[in-house]
Write an enzyme that holds these catalytic residues in place. Structure first.
Site, PDB file in Angstrom:
ATOM      1  N   GLU A 192      21.459  13.960  17.473  1.00  0.00           N
ATOM      2  CA  GLU A 192      22.926  12.819  17.373  1.00  0.00           C
ATOM      3  C   GLU A 192      22.116  11.742  16.376  1.00  0.00           C
ATOM      4  O   GLU A 192      21.276  11.231  16.239  1.00  0.00           O
ATOM      5  CB  GLU A 192      23.392  12.463  19.063  1.00  0.00           C
ATOM      6  CG  GLU A 192      24.298  11.508  18.473  1.00  0.00           C
ATOM      7  CD  GLU A 192      25.486  12.774  19.690  1.00  0.00           C
ATOM      8  OE1 GLU A 192      25.814  13.233  19.389  1.00  0.00           O
ATOM      9  OE2 GLU A 192      26.088  11.743  19.786  1.00  0.00           O
ATOM     10  N   LYS A 235      23.588  10.249  26.526  1.00  0.00           N
ATOM     11  CA  LYS A 235      24.136  10.672  26.517  1.00  0.00           C
ATOM     12  C   LYS A 235      24.930   9.641  24.512  1.00  0.00           C
ATOM     13  O   LYS A 235      25.807   8.368  25.344  1.00  0.00           O
ATOM     14  CB  LYS A 235      25.810  11.133  26.462  1.00  0.00           C
ATOM     15  CG  LYS A 235      26.710  11.954  26.218  1.00  0.00           C
ATOM     16  CD  LYS A 235      27.562  12.583  26.549  1.00  0.00           C
ATOM     17  CE  LYS A 235      27.744  13.295  25.741  1.00  0.00           C
ATOM     18  NZ  LYS A 235      29.046  13.144  24.595  1.00  0.00           N
ATOM     19  N   GLU A 272      18.437  12.373  30.382  1.00  0.00           N
ATOM     20  CA  GLU A 272      19.308  11.656  28.657  1.00  0.00           C
ATOM     21  C   GLU A 272      19.824  10.843  29.103  1.00  0.00           C
ATOM     22  O   GLU A 272      21.034  11.210  29.630  1.00  0.00           O
ATOM     23  CB  GLU A 272      18.041  12.575  27.268  1.00  0.00           C
ATOM     24  CG  GLU A 272      19.020  13.807  27.462  1.00  0.00           C
ATOM     25  CD  GLU A 272      18.677  15.043  26.933  1.00  0.00           C
ATOM     26  OE1 GLU A 272      18.656  15.353  25.712  1.00  0.00           O
ATOM     27  OE2 GLU A 272      17.413  14.867  27.491  1.00  0.00           O
ATOM     28  N   GLU A 304       0.995  -1.126  -0.169  1.00  0.00           N
ATOM     29  CA  GLU A 304      -0.017  -0.047  -0.041  1.00  0.00           C
ATOM     30  C   GLU A 304       0.697   0.867  -0.076  1.00  0.00           C
ATOM     31  O   GLU A 304       0.998   2.283  -0.386  1.00  0.00           O
ATOM     32  CB  GLU A 304      -0.937   0.103   0.981  1.00  0.00           C
ATOM     33  CG  GLU A 304      -2.002   1.347   1.107  1.00  0.00           C
ATOM     34  CD  GLU A 304      -2.686   1.374   0.143  1.00  0.00           C
ATOM     35  OE1 GLU A 304      -3.393   0.668  -0.564  1.00  0.00           O
ATOM     36  OE2 GLU A 304      -3.198   2.744   0.553  1.00  0.00           O
TER      37      GLU A 304
HETATM   38  S1  IVH Z   1      23.345  18.355  24.443  1.00  0.00           S
HETATM   39  C1  IVH Z   1      24.005  22.445  24.933  1.00  0.00           C
HETATM   40  N1  IVH Z   1      21.980  15.647  24.981  1.00  0.00           N
HETATM   41  O1  IVH Z   1      27.167  15.438  23.221  1.00  0.00           O
HETATM   42  C2  IVH Z   1      24.307  21.260  25.291  1.00  0.00           C
HETATM   43  N2  IVH Z   1      23.954  16.220  24.115  1.00  0.00           N
HETATM   44  O2  IVH Z   1      29.369  17.957  24.446  1.00  0.00           O
HETATM   45  C3  IVH Z   1      24.165  20.644  23.771  1.00  0.00           C
HETATM   46  N3  IVH Z   1      25.376  14.562  23.003  1.00  0.00           N
HETATM   47  O3  IVH Z   1      28.594  16.173  20.387  1.00  0.00           O
HETATM   48  C4  IVH Z   1      24.114  19.530  23.456  1.00  0.00           C
HETATM   49  N4  IVH Z   1      24.086  13.202  22.957  1.00  0.00           N
HETATM   50  O4  IVH Z   1      26.538  15.347  20.178  1.00  0.00           O
HETATM   51  C5  IVH Z   1      22.667  16.596  24.378  1.00  0.00           C
HETATM   52  N5  IVH Z   1      21.258  13.528  24.996  1.00  0.00           N
HETATM   53  C6  IVH Z   1      22.448  14.216  24.382  1.00  0.00           C
HETATM   54  C7  IVH Z   1      23.589  14.323  24.225  1.00  0.00           C
HETATM   55  C8  IVH Z   1      24.632  15.002  23.702  1.00  0.00           C
HETATM   56  C9  IVH Z   1      25.467  12.985  22.622  1.00  0.00           C
HETATM   57  C10 IVH Z   1      26.396  14.981  22.477  1.00  0.00           C
HETATM   58  C11 IVH Z   1      26.623  16.387  21.701  1.00  0.00           C
HETATM   59  C12 IVH Z   1      27.320  16.855  21.194  1.00  0.00           C
HETATM   60  C13 IVH Z   1      28.061  16.734  22.823  1.00  0.00           C
HETATM   61  C14 IVH Z   1      28.562  17.374  23.721  1.00  0.00           C
END
Ligand code: IVH
Length: 678
Positions: free
Chosen positions: A181, A124, A122, A38
């Protein structure tokens, strides 16, 4: 569906939103709403409509995900709002959460009497950051983080990801930048690597590298074949949208608009709850389908976030609370082998000690020769070591080679078993190399003895695992022949052994000396020689001497013995150590009546092979087997083209399916009895 009277433009819009809805259900919610056929039909209808009316074609149309031309290079994109990094809490204990909360409270000027702060907690994700720019609800640009100020335009690749909506649902502000991410699930990564290996392509060391490589491809057709996933975790530039009051609500809104938001998140108050989240996710971590390297805490209220602001390039309102890394780089000092209970030789990497997965690792498995070849790991290389959860650490692959050394060749390095000196062989089509000294090798001792004493072999009643462990560990028994020189006093001295049980065991050992050639052959634990084959061999050769002397050609004259089985029998008896044990057993008094070679047993089932499956109404499995064998028939363990009859009882499973598929006659108990009495 839209009524036919609609204009082409309205029909196109209707089809697009319907397709986007199904897409979201399938790729984000993992809950398909329509059958594939579909979906395909709707997709083709839209394609046709767009072909007829090219002016209706928009970049956010689902038909535009793939098929874009390769770009000559990746263009720089300046981020309207810089992409920040997060401060990392290096203390991986609960203290990490407490320290963060204390800093936040201090910065906000809160005292002990003030209420606990609410946080969003949350995961990482271990991937790479991306910024998705939606204008009027349509995806117009996707950019990598780059140095935080300027990234690269990777829109052509991100458009191919079905998880990422090309148009948001019910949300169309002038500008909405979604940050999140890009990652690759472990199962997708393994499948990708397997595909790459098969097609001679390059394999990737971990999901993050594979994801990063895919995102930065010039050709979107390549990116489209790399299984990427995405989680949204925040915002960049926003124009024309009244922000909700909290981070928690922001993520809820993004999820409502069709973006993937990870389910493992919590809104909690106070530092203890943060620490509890850290601990809970630590337990969950090994079973998650993707890699994470920690959790992230964010002050939930956006007004408080603004009040807290930034230090250098890191927000004061967020912190990453890490877990021990699951991967680390170290040097491969050497390759040794370990001999398992079944004689399998496993190559083991000796490593420069490295802290990974929360412990110091000095050894890691290399699985087998094929894996070493596939990864091209060599002594002296710097390698990635992985230890996730409680699993055995493994060498993932090399990352740098300081000196050219030759490849490791297990059979060349270990022509004989490092434990017992018996020959090592690797069967054709087999991944594993094995020690052939089954009866003699200390590494295989317990397994060999357990098999030797088991009911269908020498049937030594009362000689269980616990006792065997003691006998071996105390050095009282090295080979099966030693069992026959154990005296009662010695047995009575063992743990959990009274005088009476010692007497009984001694008697059982003595009784076992009187056996049959078939049982004896089976008890040797020759690889690929089960009970049925042992009986065939005994019947065919009649005497042990004849079996010992048989070459592979002679062995293959036995019904059902093919080249693989013949080779393992030959290898077993070519190993002098095994023959010595066989001799010792005879010296100890183990005996059996010789049979006339190939004496044809008369009976209605002469020369027939039967397989039993399911539960028969009156006969037990052993009874049925005995009756069949008394009538000259043979009972095999699995159905093949050589099977003459399948005897099926209640709850027969796959054997019945297979027999039916092969057109083999199926008998019930009555039919079997009839055959037997013919
Ligand atoms: S918040 C102002 N939340 O971690 C904050 N970053 O050093 C901006 N990352 O490469 C990032 N999980 O891609 C945030 N739940 C999450 C994350 C996350 C992974 C990575 C992000 C960045 C690094 C930040």
């Amino acid at each position: 569906m839209s009524p036919l009277g609609d204009s082409p433009a309205e029909r196109a819009a209707g089809l697009r939103s319907e397709l986007e809805r199904h897409n979201h259900a399938y790729y984000v919610l993992d809950a398909p709403t329509v059958p594939d056929a579909e979906y395909d039909r709707l997709f083709r209808a839209l394609q046709e409509l767009e072909a007829e009316h090219p002016e209706l074609l928009t970049p956010d149309s689902p038909t535009q995900r793939v098929g874009g031309a390769p770009v000559p290079e990746l263009h720089p994109v300046r981020h309207a709002v810089p992409m920040l990094s997060i401060r990392t809490e290096t203390d991986i204990t609960a203290a990490g959460a407490l320290a963060f909360d204390a800093r936040v409270r201090n910065a906000l000027g809160l005292g002990a009497e003030d209420a606990p702060i609410e946080y969003g907690a949350e995961l990482k994700f271990d991937g790479l950051a991306i910024s998705l720019r939606y204008e009027q609800g349509a995806l117009v640009r996707a950019a990598t983080r780059g140095d935080g100020e300027t990234g690269e335009d990777v829109t052509h690749n991100i458009r191919t990801m079905r998880q990422i909506p090309l148009r948001l649902s019910g949300l169309a502000p002038a500008v909405l930048e979604v940050r999140g991410e890009i990652y690759m699930r472990r199962d997708d990564f393994d499948a990708l690597n397997a595909r790459q290996a098969e097609t001679g392509g390059k394999t990737f060391v971990n999901p993050r590298n594979a994801a990063a490589g895919a995102v930065r491809q010039l050709d979107p057709a390549i990116a489209a074949r790399r299984p990427l996933s995405f989680f949204a975790y925040g915002l960049g530039e926003v124009v024309g949208w009244a922000l909700p009051p909290s981070h928690w609500d922001v993520l809820n809104e993004l999820a409502r608009a069709g973006l993937p938001v990870c389910e493992h998140r919590a809104r909690v108050a106070g530092p203890e709850a943060l620490a509890a989240f850290h601990e809970r996710i630590a337990t969950l971590r090994p079973s998650l389908p993707y890699d994470i390297d920690g959790v992230v805490y964010k002050v939930d209220r956006l007004d408080l976030q603004r009040q807290l602001g930034f230090v250098t390039r890191e927000p004061r309102w967020a912190v990453a609370h890490k877990y021990p890394a699951e991967e680390a780089v170290t040097r491969l000092l050497g390759i040794e082998v370990q001999v398992g209970r079944t004689g399998a030789l496993t190559p083991v990497a000796r490593l420069e000690p490295v802290f990974v997965g929360g412990v110091t690792v000095t050894n890691a498995t290399l699985h087998n020769q094929d894996e070493i070849d596939r990864k091209d790991v060599r002594v002296g290389d710097f390698v990635i070591v992985r230890r996730a959860g409680d699993v055995i650490p493994e060498v993932v692959g090399p990352i740098a080679r300081k000196e050219e050394v030759s490849r490791f060749d297990l059979l060349k390095e270990y022509p004989v078993c490092p434990v017992c000196g018996s020959h090592v062989v690797r069967g054709e089509d087999e991944a594993v190399a094995r020690c052939t000294g089954g009866l003699f090798c200390p590494a295989q001792r317990k397994q060999a003895l357990w098999h030797f004493a088991s009911r269908r072999a020498m049937d030594i009643e009362g000689l269980g695992d616990k006792l065997l462990d003691q006998l071996v560990d105390l050095g009282l028994v090295k080979s099966p022949a030693d069992l026959y020189s154990l005296d009662e006093a010695c047995l009575a001295g063992l743990e959990r052994m009274g005088q009476k049980s010692a007497e009984n065991l001694r008697a059982a050992i003595e009784r076992s000396k009187d056996t049959t050639l078939a049982r004896f052959v089976y008890s040797l634990g020759i690889r690929n020689v089960g009970e049925a084959t042992a009986k065939d061999l005994a019947r065919h050769f009649g005497k042990l001497e004849a079996l010992l002397a048989a070459d592979e050609e002679a062995l293959q004259r036995v019904p059902d013995v093919g080249p693989v089985v013949a080779a393992s029998i030959r290898q077993f008896f070519l190993e002098e150590h095994n023959v010595q044990v066989v001799e010792a057993l005879r010296q100890a008094g183990v005996h059996w009546p010789d049979l006339a070679p190939s004496a044809p047993v008369a009976g209605p089932l002469l020369g027939k092979t039967l397989v039993l499956t399911g539960t028969l109404p009156t006969l037990s499995r052993d009874e049925a087997k005995a009756l069949i064998e008394q009538s000259g028939g043979k009972v095999a363990g699995s159905v093949s083209k050589k099977t003459d009859f399948l005897v099926a009882g209640a709850e027969a499973g796959s054997k019945l399916d297979k027999a039916l598929a092969l057109g083999i006659t199926v008998l019930d108990e009555d039919a079997l009895n009839q055959l037997l009495s013919e």
